[in-house]
Each structure stands twice: as structure tokens, then as C-alpha cells.
Scaffold this active site. Structure first.
Site, PDB file in Angstrom:
ATOM      1  N   CYS A  58       0.845  -1.063  -0.079  1.00 54.26           N
ATOM      2  CA  CYS A  58      -0.083  -0.025  -0.287  1.00 54.26           C
ATOM      3  C   CYS A  58       0.994   0.908   0.206  1.00 54.26           C
ATOM      4  CB  CYS A  58      -0.858  -0.071   0.833  1.00 54.26           C
ATOM      5  SG  CYS A  58      -2.226  -1.345   1.214  1.00 54.26           S
ATOM      6  N   GLU A  60       0.520   3.719   1.964  1.00 59.68           N
ATOM      7  CA  GLU A  60       0.985   3.796   3.379  1.00 59.68           C
ATOM      8  C   GLU A  60       1.628   3.807   3.933  1.00 59.68           C
ATOM      9  OE1 GLU A  60      -2.476   3.339   1.845  1.00 59.68           O
ATOM     10  OE2 GLU A  60      -4.084   3.760   3.496  1.00 59.68           O
ATOM     11  N   CYS A 100      -6.582   0.766   4.929  1.00 58.12           N
ATOM     12  CA  CYS A 100      -7.342  -0.332   4.252  1.00 58.12           C
ATOM     13  C   CYS A 100      -6.888  -1.044   6.299  1.00 58.12           C
ATOM     14  CB  CYS A 100      -6.545  -1.282   3.419  1.00 58.12           C
ATOM     15  SG  CYS A 100      -4.565  -2.009   3.998  1.00 58.12           S
ATOM     16  N   CYS A 103      -2.897  -1.710   7.512  1.00 61.49           N
ATOM     17  CA  CYS A 103      -2.248  -0.271   6.648  1.00 61.49           C
ATOM     18  C   CYS A 103      -2.968   0.687   7.856  1.00 61.49           C
ATOM     19  CB  CYS A 103      -2.450   1.017   5.728  1.00 61.49           C
ATOM     20  SG  CYS A 103      -2.028   0.366   4.379  1.00 61.49           S
TER      21      CYS A 103
HETATM   22 ZN   LIG Z   1      -3.390  -0.568   3.284  1.00 65.22          ZN
END
Ligand SMILES: [Zn+2]
Length: 143
Positions: A58, A60, A100, A103
Site C-alpha cells: 500500500c 501508506e 485498509c 495499514c
Molecule cells: Zn493499506
């Protein structure tokens, strides 16, 4: 904690938007993230999609890695992610997306007091990472 976005928060949304505008590749890089460190620096990242879906990373997490690698910092004051639309989507707006579940865990692990910018109706609000991850898993009895 629920706050409306400050000028500093809007600056972070703009940094995430610029990051994904610059590096967007359909199916590969579609999400940009920006975070403000505890010292006030802004770092960005874009997601790494992968042929093997479980290898995807991801945006992040990439921003977090950038913060640690480039700056040697580990505290997150505020973080935001934005999603770039695919070429076939009629709505061309780059929009804020919530982190998500994985994360949320990662953000909490690095800064339990991190602020997170999330979508709220047509706009956005700032919430604490603790609000996004109640009763987090822990080997300890209580956190
Ligand atoms: Zn994520």
C-alpha cells in the site's frame, strides 16, 4: 477526536494527490499517500501493485518506509491516502480513501497518536488512528 481539515491537512491531501498524479500507472500505481512527520516534514509514497496480489504494498507503507529511510524519523503526525481513477472511470476526481485494515495496524504500530484523514460524505474529516482500530490485537494484556 473528529476534526475538520486544517490548512496543513489540506496541504497533505495536495501532496498525496501530486504524488499519484506524477506516478500513476494503470493497474500498478493508483494510490498516493502523504504523511507529516512529528518534526513537520512531508513525505509521500505510491502503492506497489503486483502480479501476485499478496505481494502488493500500500501507498501508506511506502510513505512510511520513505520517512524512515530518507529522514530517519518514525513518528506520524497525520497521514492521508488518495485514489486516482482508472482510465475507464467517468469520474476523474482523485479522492481521499480510508486506510485498509493492514495499514491501520501499521500506522498504529508506528504512532498510536497519528491523525488520519478519511472520507466523510462529500468531504473529509480527521480522526485518530485509535478510532479506526478499536480493540487492536496485542500480545500484551492492555494497550
Ligand atoms: Zn493499506
Amino acid at each position: 477526536m473528529t476534526e475538520s481539515l486544517s490548512a496543513r491537512d489540506s496541504e497533505l491531501v495536495e501532496a498525496a494527490t501530486e504524488a499519484i498524479k506524477r506516478r500513476y500507472r494503470n493497474d500498478w500505481q493508483e494510490v498516493g499517500a502523504a504523511l507529516r512527520t512529528r518534526s513537520g516534514a512531508i513525505v509521500t509514497g505510491v502503492n506497489l501493485d503486483a502480479y501476485l496480489g499478496r505481494m502488493a504494498v500500500c501507498a501508506e507503507a511506502v510513505a512510511l518506509g520513505q520517512m524512515i529511510t530518507a529522514l530517519g524519523e518514525s513518528g506520524i503526525e497525520t497521514i492521508v491516502a488518495v485514489r486516482h481513477p482508472k482510465p475507464n472511470e467517468a469520474d476523474r476526481t482523485i479522492r481521499i480513501v480510508s486506510p485498509c485494515g493492514a495499514c491501520r495496524e501499521l500506522i498504529w504500530d508506528y504512532d498510536r497518536n497519528a491523525r488520519v484523514i478519511v472520507p466523510n460524505g462529500a468531504g473529509a474529516i480527521v480522526v485518530s488512528i485509535g478510532e479506526l482500530l478499536p480493540k487492536k490485537y496485542s500480545r500484551e494484556r492492555s494497550l
